[in-house]
Design a protein around this motif. Structure first.
Motif, PDB file in Angstrom:
ATOM      1  N   SER A   1       0.828  -1.202   0.000  1.00  0.00           N
ATOM      2  CA  SER A   1       0.000   0.000   0.000  1.00  0.00           C
ATOM      3  C   SER A   1       0.864   1.255   0.000  1.00  0.00           C
ATOM      4  O   SER A   1       0.562   2.236  -0.683  1.00  0.00           O
ATOM      5  CB  SER A   1      -0.930  -0.002   1.210  1.00  0.00           C
ATOM      6  OG  SER A   1      -1.675   1.191   1.270  1.00  0.00           O
ATOM      7  N   ALA A   2       1.969   1.228   0.741  1.00  0.00           N
ATOM      8  CA  ALA A   2       2.857   2.390   0.825  1.00  0.00           C
ATOM      9  C   ALA A   2       3.623   2.626  -0.463  1.00  0.00           C
ATOM     10  O   ALA A   2       4.112   3.740  -0.710  1.00  0.00           O
ATOM     11  CB  ALA A   2       3.843   2.204   1.977  1.00  0.00           C
ATOM     12  N   LEU A   3       3.731   1.610  -1.318  1.00  0.00           N
ATOM     13  CA  LEU A   3       4.466   1.746  -2.571  1.00  0.00           C
ATOM     14  C   LEU A   3       3.566   1.994  -3.773  1.00  0.00           C
ATOM     15  O   LEU A   3       3.860   2.838  -4.630  1.00  0.00           O
ATOM     16  CB  LEU A   3       5.304   0.485  -2.821  1.00  0.00           C
ATOM     17  CG  LEU A   3       6.472   0.241  -1.863  1.00  0.00           C
ATOM     18  CD1 LEU A   3       7.100  -1.113  -2.160  1.00  0.00           C
ATOM     19  CD2 LEU A   3       7.503   1.345  -1.981  1.00  0.00           C
ATOM     20  N   THR A   4       2.466   1.248  -3.845  1.00  0.00           N
ATOM     21  CA  THR A   4       1.619   1.297  -5.047  1.00  0.00           C
ATOM     22  C   THR A   4       0.144   1.526  -4.767  1.00  0.00           C
ATOM     23  O   THR A   4      -0.652   1.599  -5.707  1.00  0.00           O
ATOM     24  CB  THR A   4       1.749  -0.018  -5.832  1.00  0.00           C
ATOM     25  OG1 THR A   4       1.163  -1.085  -5.061  1.00  0.00           O
ATOM     26  CG2 THR A   4       3.206  -0.362  -6.112  1.00  0.00           C
ATOM     27  N   GLY A   5      -0.247   1.602  -3.491  1.00  0.00           N
ATOM     28  CA  GLY A   5      -1.665   1.734  -3.186  1.00  0.00           C
ATOM     29  C   GLY A   5      -2.424   0.439  -3.363  1.00  0.00           C
ATOM     30  O   GLY A   5      -3.655   0.437  -3.447  1.00  0.00           O
ATOM     31  N   SER A   6      -1.690  -0.682  -3.430  1.00  0.00           N
ATOM     32  CA  SER A   6      -2.298  -2.017  -3.586  1.00  0.00           C
ATOM     33  C   SER A   6      -3.240  -2.071  -4.784  1.00  0.00           C
ATOM     34  O   SER A   6      -4.280  -2.726  -4.747  1.00  0.00           O
ATOM     35  CB  SER A   6      -3.053  -2.419  -2.308  1.00  0.00           C
ATOM     36  OG  SER A   6      -2.196  -2.394  -1.185  1.00  0.00           O
ATOM     37  N   SER A   7      -2.863  -1.367  -5.857  1.00  0.00           N
ATOM     38  CA  SER A   7      -3.759  -1.264  -7.013  1.00  0.00           C
ATOM     39  C   SER A   7      -3.520  -2.345  -8.065  1.00  0.00           C
ATOM     40  O   SER A   7      -4.207  -2.369  -9.089  1.00  0.00           O
ATOM     41  CB  SER A   7      -3.618   0.116  -7.658  1.00  0.00           C
ATOM     42  OG  SER A   7      -2.267   0.395  -7.968  1.00  0.00           O
ATOM     43  N   GLY A   8      -2.551  -3.228  -7.829  1.00  0.00           N
ATOM     44  CA  GLY A   8      -2.343  -4.331  -8.738  1.00  0.00           C
ATOM     45  C   GLY A   8      -1.506  -3.975  -9.950  1.00  0.00           C
ATOM     46  O   GLY A   8      -1.027  -2.847 -10.096  1.00  0.00           O
ATOM     47  N   PRO A   9      -1.353  -4.923 -10.872  1.00  0.00           N
ATOM     48  CA  PRO A   9      -0.516  -4.696 -12.056  1.00  0.00           C
ATOM     49  C   PRO A   9      -1.168  -3.739 -13.048  1.00  0.00           C
ATOM     50  O   PRO A   9      -2.383  -3.520 -13.026  1.00  0.00           O
ATOM     51  CB  PRO A   9      -0.386  -6.103 -12.657  1.00  0.00           C
ATOM     52  CG  PRO A   9      -1.641  -6.801 -12.221  1.00  0.00           C
ATOM     53  CD  PRO A   9      -1.944  -6.282 -10.854  1.00  0.00           C
ATOM     54  N   ALA A  10      -0.352  -3.197 -13.933  1.00  0.00           N
ATOM     55  CA  ALA A  10      -0.861  -2.303 -14.980  1.00  0.00           C
ATOM     56  C   ALA A  10      -1.570  -3.110 -16.061  1.00  0.00           C
ATOM     57  O   ALA A  10      -1.105  -4.180 -16.457  1.00  0.00           O
ATOM     58  CB  ALA A  10       0.284  -1.508 -15.590  1.00  0.00           C
ATOM     59  N   VAL A  11      -2.700  -2.623 -16.522  1.00  0.00           N
ATOM     60  CA  VAL A  11      -3.425  -3.271 -17.622  1.00  0.00           C
ATOM     61  C   VAL A  11      -3.200  -2.540 -18.941  1.00  0.00           C
ATOM     62  O   VAL A  11      -3.518  -3.063 -20.005  1.00  0.00           O
ATOM     63  CB  VAL A  11      -4.931  -3.368 -17.317  1.00  0.00           C
ATOM     64  CG1 VAL A  11      -5.179  -4.318 -16.150  1.00  0.00           C
ATOM     65  CG2 VAL A  11      -5.523  -1.995 -17.025  1.00  0.00           C
ATOM     66  N   ALA A  12      -2.653  -1.325 -18.871  1.00  0.00           N
ATOM     67  CA  ALA A  12      -2.319  -0.560 -20.079  1.00  0.00           C
ATOM     68  C   ALA A  12      -1.322   0.525 -19.703  1.00  0.00           C
ATOM     69  O   ALA A  12      -1.324   1.019 -18.573  1.00  0.00           O
ATOM     70  CB  ALA A  12      -3.557   0.054 -20.719  1.00  0.00           C
ATOM     71  N   CYS A  13      -0.464   0.893 -20.641  1.00  0.00           N
ATOM     72  CA  CYS A  13       0.519   1.936 -20.372  1.00  0.00           C
ATOM     73  C   CYS A  13       0.937   2.593 -21.687  1.00  0.00           C
ATOM     74  O   CYS A  13       0.720   2.037 -22.776  1.00  0.00           O
ATOM     75  CB  CYS A  13       1.749   1.376 -19.646  1.00  0.00           C
ATOM     76  SG  CYS A  13       2.600   0.059 -20.547  1.00  0.00           S
TER      77      CYS A  13
END
Length: 241
Positions: A222-234
């Protein structure tokens, strides 16, 4: 030493122009000001940060001033009152699906005044209904997928947060909410920039599989990525002008 050399060079160019009976209007960079912005100290975390850089060539500050709404110190520009042909800088990112996610889109970044807010507008398709994190990442390496784009663009702040938090990564842009069909994005952020030390140009923007918790969960993820999971598009962010 470098500052003295710059001052000397400026005086030298002015002297040559004056001796030739010419004005400095034709000298590259004439009329461009140094922009200084102070980021306030955060108690027990960091001291004041000062940014100094020169206005990029593409800014056109000779046009009439723009309408500011609310507290002028927040530089909230009323975009509805701005002319259609905007001065300033613009960048664009074409979102490509990571593996088989099917998510694609296009985001346009506009910054009207140096070091002012950046407006993000565009469309994203293929997202599952719900909240998804939107972040700028350190690297623009997206040759095959979104696995090598690195951590969030940090710049000064080392802890993940929400877009309105005082402590956050520069690249933390919060969540977008998708329904069925195409998602229309419109975000105004006051920390990212298209020039200077906080410039996002050349980096990548990514949208994640899950919701960003803004670092509130108290876990390492959570402190690194907000627990938002992997990227689906970039996509890589590049100048339009």
């Amino acid at each position: 030493m470098n500052l003295r050399l710059h001052v000397f060079f400026g005086q030298f160019v002015w002297l040559i122009a004056a001796l030739n009976g010419k004005t400095l209007q034709g000298v590259p960079g004439y009329g461009r000001n140094l922009v200084i912005k102070a980021l306030p100290a955060i108690e027990d975390y960091q001291s004041n940060v000062y940014e100094v850089f020169m206005e990029p060539y593409l800014y056109d500050l000779s046009r009439p001033a723009y309408t500011f709404s609310g507290d002028r110190s927040q530089k909230q520009i009323d975009l509805a009152a701005a002319p259609r042909s905007l001065p300033g800088l613009q960048a664009i990112a074409y979102l490509k699906a990571d593996e088989d996610s099917g998510v694609t889109g296009e985001l346009v970044f506009t910054q009207i005044v140096p070091n002012g807010p950046v407006t993000i507008e565009g469309n994203i398709t293929g997202l599952v209904a719900g909240l998804h994190g939107l972040h700028v990442h350190q690297s623009g390496a997206i040759q095959d997928n979104c696995k090598d784009i690195g951590p969030h663009f940090i710049a000064y702040y080392g802890r993940h947060g929400g877009p309105r938090d005082h402590i956050r990564h520069v690249g933390d842009l919060g969540n977008v909410k998708a329904d069925e069909g195409t998602l229309a994005v419109k975000i105004v952020d006051h920390l990212i920039s298209l020039a200077g030390p906080r410039s996002i140009v050349g980096r990548s923007v990514a949208i994640t599989k899950g919701e960003d918790d803004y670092g509130r969960a108290g876990t390492e993820d959570s402190a690194l990525t907000g627990s938002s999971g992997p990227a689906v598009a970039c996509g890589i962010i590049g100048y339009m002008n």
